[in-house]
Design a protein around this motif. Structure first.
Motif, PDB file in Angstrom:
ATOM      1  N   TYR A  16       0.835  -1.201   0.000  1.00  0.00           N
ATOM      2  CA  TYR A  16       0.000   0.000   0.000  1.00  0.00           C
ATOM      3  C   TYR A  16       0.868   1.249   0.000  1.00  0.00           C
ATOM      4  N   VAL A  30      -3.730   3.301  -5.068  1.00  0.00           N
ATOM      5  CA  VAL A  30      -3.816   2.943  -3.654  1.00  0.00           C
ATOM      6  C   VAL A  30      -2.720   1.956  -3.263  1.00  0.00           C
ATOM      7  N   TYR A  31      -2.461   0.983  -4.135  1.00  0.00           N
ATOM      8  CA  TYR A  31      -1.430  -0.020  -3.847  1.00  0.00           C
ATOM      9  C   TYR A  31      -0.799  -0.492  -5.146  1.00  0.00           C
ATOM     10  N   CYS A  38       2.852   5.234  -6.887  1.00  0.00           N
ATOM     11  CA  CYS A  38       2.228   5.875  -5.726  1.00  0.00           C
ATOM     12  C   CYS A  38       2.031   7.374  -5.939  1.00  0.00           C
TER      13      CYS A  38
END
Length: 80
Positions: free
Chosen positions: A25, A68-69, A62
């Protein structure tokens, strides 16, 4: 013969485990990155809506809006 069956079973089990993606994440710090190293280490970034795209590295994934991940691509997803 029995040893061969056991070794084959272990090899198949190891193969299926080896390709399970490790999901990482994105942290708030990573999402705010303004500069990323230009290192080619491809990942698949997934957005909140579930859309996936390939990025050159985790930092770029990211730093992209909505991601998100990320996880490393499997051989089937990898396009050099």
């Amino acid at each position: 013969m029995r040893t061969t069956k056991i070794l084959l079973l272990l090899a198949l089990l190891g193969f299926s485990i080896a390709y399970r993606p490790v999901i990482t994440y994105c942290t708030p710090e990573q999402k705010q990155a303004t500069m990323c190293p230009m290192i080619y280490s491809p990942v698949i970034g997934v957005t909140e809506s579930g859309e996936a795209a390939e990025y050159s590295n985790a930092c770029l994934a990211c730093a992209s809006e909505g991601v998100v991940y990320h996880y490393p691509p499997t051989p089937a997803e990898f396009e050099p």
